[in-house]
Design a protein around this motif. Structure first.
Motif, PDB file in Angstrom:
ATOM      1  N   GLN A 195     109.980  19.731  55.609  1.00 12.27           N
ATOM      2  CA  GLN A 195     109.928  18.564  54.746  1.00 12.27           C
ATOM      3  C   GLN A 195     108.675  17.727  55.022  1.00 12.27           C
ATOM      4  O   GLN A 195     108.268  16.927  54.199  1.00 12.27           O
ATOM      5  CB  GLN A 195     111.179  17.708  54.943  1.00 12.27           C
ATOM      6  CG  GLN A 195     112.467  18.391  54.487  1.00 12.27           C
ATOM      7  CD  GLN A 195     112.433  18.771  53.020  1.00 12.27           C
ATOM      8  OE1 GLN A 195     111.906  18.041  52.194  1.00 12.27           O
ATOM      9  NE2 GLN A 195     112.984  19.921  52.683  1.00 12.27           N
ATOM     10  N   ALA A 196     108.072  17.895  56.218  1.00 10.06           N
ATOM     11  CA  ALA A 196     106.874  17.126  56.546  1.00 10.06           C
ATOM     12  C   ALA A 196     105.728  17.435  55.599  1.00 10.06           C
ATOM     13  O   ALA A 196     104.819  16.628  55.434  1.00 10.06           O
ATOM     14  CB  ALA A 196     106.451  17.428  57.987  1.00 10.06           C
ATOM     15  N   PHE A 197     105.770  18.595  54.949  1.00 11.38           N
ATOM     16  CA  PHE A 197     104.715  18.920  54.014  1.00 11.38           C
ATOM     17  C   PHE A 197     104.821  18.079  52.744  1.00 11.38           C
ATOM     18  O   PHE A 197     103.891  17.989  51.985  1.00 11.38           O
ATOM     19  CB  PHE A 197     104.755  20.411  53.642  1.00 11.38           C
ATOM     20  CG  PHE A 197     104.286  21.307  54.734  1.00 11.38           C
ATOM     21  CD1 PHE A 197     102.941  21.512  54.950  1.00 11.38           C
ATOM     22  CD2 PHE A 197     105.195  21.945  55.556  1.00 11.38           C
ATOM     23  CE1 PHE A 197     102.502  22.346  55.961  1.00 11.38           C
ATOM     24  CE2 PHE A 197     104.773  22.785  56.571  1.00 11.38           C
ATOM     25  CZ  PHE A 197     103.414  22.978  56.777  1.00 11.38           C
ATOM     26  N   GLY A 198     105.985  17.480  52.514  1.00  6.43           N
ATOM     27  CA  GLY A 198     106.152  16.600  51.373  1.00  6.43           C
ATOM     28  C   GLY A 198     106.150  17.299  50.034  1.00  6.43           C
ATOM     29  O   GLY A 198     106.076  16.669  48.996  1.00  6.43           O
ATOM     30  N   ALA A 199     106.177  18.628  50.030  1.00  7.31           N
ATOM     31  CA  ALA A 199     106.093  19.346  48.759  1.00  7.31           C
ATOM     32  C   ALA A 199     106.984  20.574  48.776  1.00  7.31           C
ATOM     33  O   ALA A 199     106.664  21.584  48.189  1.00  7.31           O
ATOM     34  CB  ALA A 199     104.649  19.755  48.490  1.00  7.31           C
ATOM     35  N   TYR A 200     108.102  20.473  49.472  1.00  7.86           N
ATOM     36  CA  TYR A 200     108.939  21.663  49.640  1.00  7.86           C
ATOM     37  C   TYR A 200     109.880  21.877  48.473  1.00  7.86           C
ATOM     38  O   TYR A 200     110.144  22.982  48.076  1.00  7.86           O
ATOM     39  CB  TYR A 200     109.744  21.568  50.937  1.00  7.86           C
ATOM     40  CG  TYR A 200     110.473  22.863  51.239  1.00  7.86           C
ATOM     41  CD1 TYR A 200     109.783  23.945  51.766  1.00  7.86           C
ATOM     42  CD2 TYR A 200     111.812  23.019  50.944  1.00  7.86           C
ATOM     43  CE1 TYR A 200     110.405  25.138  52.010  1.00  7.86           C
ATOM     44  CE2 TYR A 200     112.459  24.212  51.194  1.00  7.86           C
ATOM     45  CZ  TYR A 200     111.756  25.274  51.724  1.00  7.86           C
ATOM     46  OH  TYR A 200     112.381  26.451  51.951  1.00  7.86           O
ATOM     47  N   THR A 201     110.427  20.809  47.922  1.00  5.74           N
ATOM     48  CA  THR A 201     111.437  20.976  46.884  1.00  5.74           C
ATOM     49  C   THR A 201     110.934  20.439  45.550  1.00  5.74           C
ATOM     50  O   THR A 201     109.881  20.822  45.097  1.00  5.74           O
ATOM     51  CB  THR A 201     112.748  20.307  47.316  1.00  5.74           C
ATOM     52  OG1 THR A 201     112.477  18.970  47.755  1.00  5.74           O
ATOM     53  CG2 THR A 201     113.368  21.047  48.483  1.00  5.74           C
ATOM     54  N   SER A 202     111.664  19.543  44.918  1.00  7.89           N
ATOM     55  CA  SER A 202     111.289  19.126  43.569  1.00  7.89           C
ATOM     56  C   SER A 202     110.031  18.270  43.554  1.00  7.89           C
ATOM     57  O   SER A 202     109.421  18.084  42.505  1.00  7.89           O
ATOM     58  CB  SER A 202     112.434  18.356  42.921  1.00  7.89           C
ATOM     59  OG  SER A 202     112.644  17.115  43.563  1.00  7.89           O
ATOM     60  N   SER A 203     109.620  17.723  44.694  1.00 11.70           N
ATOM     61  CA  SER A 203     108.396  16.926  44.719  1.00 11.70           C
ATOM     62  C   SER A 203     107.152  17.791  44.605  1.00 11.70           C
ATOM     63  O   SER A 203     106.056  17.292  44.382  1.00 11.70           O
ATOM     64  CB  SER A 203     108.330  16.103  46.008  1.00 11.70           C
ATOM     65  OG  SER A 203     108.360  16.948  47.141  1.00 11.70           O
ATOM     66  N   ASN A 204     107.316  19.112  44.748  1.00 13.23           N
ATOM     67  CA  ASN A 204     106.196  20.020  44.575  1.00 13.23           C
ATOM     68  C   ASN A 204     105.892  20.157  43.089  1.00 13.23           C
ATOM     69  O   ASN A 204     106.755  20.512  42.298  1.00 13.23           O
ATOM     70  CB  ASN A 204     106.533  21.392  45.178  1.00 13.23           C
ATOM     71  CG  ASN A 204     105.331  22.313  45.247  1.00 13.23           C
ATOM     72  OD1 ASN A 204     104.606  22.473  44.275  1.00 13.23           O
ATOM     73  ND2 ASN A 204     105.137  22.925  46.396  1.00 13.23           N
ATOM     74  N   ILE A 205     104.642  19.876  42.711  1.00 15.43           N
ATOM     75  CA  ILE A 205     104.287  19.890  41.295  1.00 15.43           C
ATOM     76  C   ILE A 205     104.497  21.262  40.675  1.00 15.43           C
ATOM     77  O   ILE A 205     104.821  21.380  39.495  1.00 15.43           O
ATOM     78  CB  ILE A 205     102.823  19.437  41.121  1.00 15.43           C
ATOM     79  CG1 ILE A 205     102.645  18.043  41.697  1.00 15.43           C
ATOM     80  CG2 ILE A 205     102.413  19.455  39.657  1.00 15.43           C
ATOM     81  CD1 ILE A 205     101.223  17.538  41.620  1.00 15.43           C
ATOM     82  N   LYS A 206     104.309  22.312  41.469  1.00 13.89           N
ATOM     83  CA  LYS A 206     104.482  23.657  40.919  1.00 13.89           C
ATOM     84  C   LYS A 206     105.937  24.009  40.669  1.00 13.89           C
ATOM     85  O   LYS A 206     106.232  24.923  39.906  1.00 13.89           O
ATOM     86  CB  LYS A 206     103.876  24.688  41.880  1.00 13.89           C
ATOM     87  CG  LYS A 206     102.374  24.588  41.995  1.00 13.89           C
ATOM     88  CD  LYS A 206     101.858  25.672  42.899  1.00 13.89           C
ATOM     89  CE  LYS A 206     100.362  25.544  43.089  1.00 13.89           C
ATOM     90  NZ  LYS A 206      99.840  26.592  43.971  1.00 13.89           N
ATOM     91  N   ASN A 207     106.838  23.308  41.315  1.00 10.36           N
ATOM     92  CA  ASN A 207     108.264  23.550  41.100  1.00 10.36           C
ATOM     93  C   ASN A 207     108.705  22.786  39.851  1.00 10.36           C
ATOM     94  O   ASN A 207     109.509  21.867  39.904  1.00 10.36           O
ATOM     95  CB  ASN A 207     109.071  23.083  42.319  1.00 10.36           C
ATOM     96  CG  ASN A 207     110.531  23.439  42.198  1.00 10.36           C
ATOM     97  OD1 ASN A 207     110.924  24.249  41.365  1.00 10.36           O
ATOM     98  ND2 ASN A 207     111.361  22.818  43.017  1.00 10.36           N
ATOM     99  N   SER A 208     108.146  23.178  38.724  1.00 11.28           N
ATOM    100  CA  SER A 208     108.405  22.479  37.472  1.00 11.28           C
ATOM    101  C   SER A 208     108.237  23.457  36.323  1.00 11.28           C
ATOM    102  O   SER A 208     107.839  24.601  36.510  1.00 11.28           O
ATOM    103  CB  SER A 208     107.461  21.287  37.308  1.00 11.28           C
ATOM    104  OG  SER A 208     106.118  21.721  37.326  1.00 11.28           O
ATOM    105  N   ALA A 209     108.561  22.990  35.145  1.00 15.81           N
ATOM    106  CA  ALA A 209     108.514  23.841  33.962  1.00 15.81           C
ATOM    107  C   ALA A 209     107.403  23.393  33.029  1.00 15.81           C
ATOM    108  O   ALA A 209     106.942  22.260  33.066  1.00 15.81           O
ATOM    109  CB  ALA A 209     109.860  23.796  33.234  1.00 15.81           C
ATOM    110  N   THR A 210     106.978  24.317  32.167  1.00 12.19           N
ATOM    111  CA  THR A 210     106.043  24.013  31.097  1.00 12.19           C
ATOM    112  C   THR A 210     106.730  24.304  29.771  1.00 12.19           C
ATOM    113  O   THR A 210     107.829  24.870  29.731  1.00 12.19           O
ATOM    114  CB  THR A 210     104.767  24.861  31.203  1.00 12.19           C
ATOM    115  OG1 THR A 210     105.111  26.248  31.022  1.00 12.19           O
ATOM    116  CG2 THR A 210     104.110  24.681  32.567  1.00 12.19           C
ATOM    117  N   TYR A 211     106.090  23.951  28.691  1.00 13.97           N
ATOM    118  CA  TYR A 211     106.673  24.196  27.375  1.00 13.97           C
ATOM    119  C   TYR A 211     106.909  25.693  27.166  1.00 13.97           C
ATOM    120  O   TYR A 211     107.972  26.106  26.677  1.00 13.97           O
ATOM    121  CB  TYR A 211     105.754  23.643  26.293  1.00 13.97           C
ATOM    122  CG  TYR A 211     106.282  23.860  24.892  1.00 13.97           C
ATOM    123  CD1 TYR A 211     107.241  23.011  24.346  1.00 13.97           C
ATOM    124  CD2 TYR A 211     105.826  24.919  24.108  1.00 13.97           C
ATOM    125  CE1 TYR A 211     107.727  23.209  23.073  1.00 13.97           C
ATOM    126  CE2 TYR A 211     106.307  25.127  22.834  1.00 13.97           C
ATOM    127  CZ  TYR A 211     107.261  24.271  22.312  1.00 13.97           C
ATOM    128  OH  TYR A 211     107.757  24.483  21.046  1.00 13.97           O
TER     129      TYR A 211
END
Length: 428
Positions: free
Chosen positions: A88-104
């Protein structure tokens, strides 16, 4: 000698389905080698749990609400907890990671998959159901009810799916101030099929089947909209595809519903009669315990915490600064900025730059919701809301060039992403 027959082949396919459900909880956060360890370990525990539920407890589970959906979900969730521990120290492990998202585009393709799943879910629940035919008067009343099992599976599942569709849209609009969320529509509309799995072969009223679907859709949508963010923020549970909401909770609900439905069946239809509910609860507890225990065990094995230290040397080198730049791209360890990055393990895949969806360690002022980023109260005037789409660069704080060591510097252009020295790089 093992005799291959159609029911065994179908059951093996169901085991693969349970493995794919488990995949959903850890997707983007594991190496290919770790996935192999997790799936190898799932198969014997899946078979053990199925033997206990069907042979020992004689639980009702024709469509696999318990043994397929719930097992796969909690196996994957337990593995995810072990894999995310300390990261979690990386701050980008779960939903806060921009790549863990959807596009149209990805949403459109996912919706196509949802439509196919919705259409074929009745056949999934009824694949192992009886279609035997007997002459009239050959069987007594109780046994006759076992003959049209496949018919019951199809009809009950269809009505339950209809109910979950209605409740999903209603709950999605209620949770999002009158707007629909594609994540809810893609997933929770199928919750009725999951929840009807255990009781699919029983004789239910159409209203009862619809009611099961309505409640399952509400439960699943609320899980995506409210429960998942709480679990992530409180205990650090990273659930990439939301398997807890679509397979875990509806699976548990389905096992419990089958116990309740047993009270309305004629004698001989259920193995334990009116006592079936107790055996259903026992099967649910057994499934959660075995799935969670085995998932955590195999994740510990895959991460080297029980003696298989295949990543320890690389992580030590990374921590000591012995390699950086493009050397990090070839490292087997998947940590921090490499999360949710296809280019880490696949050829001919360009590394995403931060502006186009790269991970960034400082996203404390942003929250993700279905591929979009919304500024939290800090830094914004009261009552104002700012929205940034991940297709157009994500939040401004993330539009930076990020090196392998985690250092960030502003980007001066929106150059196309390409491979270069460093985990993320673009023309400056």
């Amino acid at each position: 000698m093992i005799t291959l027959e159609l029911p065994l082949v179908i059951d093996a396919t169901f085991c693969a389905g349970s493995a794919m459900i488990a995949y959903g909880a850890v997707l983007g956060k594991t190496t290919p080698t770790q996935l192999v360890w997790l799936m190898i370990g799932l198969v014997p525990f899946y078979a053990l749990n199925q033997h206990i539920c069907f042979k020992t407890l004689a639980a009702l589970d024709m469509g696999g609400s318990i043994t397929i959906h719930a097992f796969g979900a909690y196996y994957g969730l337990a593995a995810s907890m072990i894999l995310s521990n300390g990261r979690q120290a990386f701050g980008a492990y779960t939903s806060s990671n921009i790549k863990n998202s959807a596009t149209y585009i990805s949403n459109i393709f996912s919706m196509i998959g949802t439509l196919f799943l919705w259409m074929y879910w009745p056949s999934f629940n009824g694949a192992l159901a009886s279609i035997a035919e007997h002459a009239e008067g050959e069987l007594d009343a109780a046994t006759t009810l076992l003959v049209p099992q496949q018919y019951y599976c199809i009809v009950n599942t269809l009505f339950s799916l209809l109910g979950s569709c209605v409740s999903t849209f209603m709950m999605s609009a209620w949770l999002n101030d009158g707007k629909f969320d594609m994540m809810h529509v893609q997933n929770a509309t199928l919750a009725g099929g999951v929840a009807m799995g255990s009781s699919a072969a029983l004789k239910l009223s159409p209203g009862g089947a619809v009611a099961v679907g309505i409640f399952a859709g509400m439960l699943s949508t609320t899980g995506f909209g409210r429960l998942s963010p709480i679990l992530e923020s409180k205990i650090g549970l990273g659930d990439t595809c939301g398997v807890h909401n679509l397979h875990g909770m509806p699976g548990l609900l389905g096992g419990f519903i089958a116990g309740l439905a047993a009270f309305g069946q004629l004698r001989g239809v259920t193995p334990h009669g009116n006592a079936q509910l107790g055996y259903q609860i026992a099967a649910l507890v057994c499934t959660v315990v075995i799935a969670a225990g085995s998932g955590a065990l195999m994740a510990a094995v895959a991460t080297g915490r029980l003696g298989i230290n295949q990543y320890k040397q690389l992580r030590n080198k990374q921590a000591g600064g012995e390699f950086n730049g493009d050397q990090f791209d070839n490292a087997a360890a998947i940590d921090g900025l490499a999360l949710f990055e296809d280019a880490t393990f696949w050829t001919e895949v360009e590394i995403e730059t931060p502006y186009s969806g790269g991970a960034h360690a400082d996203l404390t002022n942003y929250s993700r919701r279905n591929g979009s980023y919304h500024v939290k109260n800090s830094g914004a005037q009261s009552g104002q809301s700012y929205h940034y789409s991940s297709q157009h660069g994500g939040p401004p704080a993330a539009r930076q060039e990020v090196s392998a060591s985690g250092a960030a510097r502003p980007s001066s252009s929106h150059a196309a992403p390409h491979k270069d020295t460093g985990l993320y790089a673009q023309d400056v």
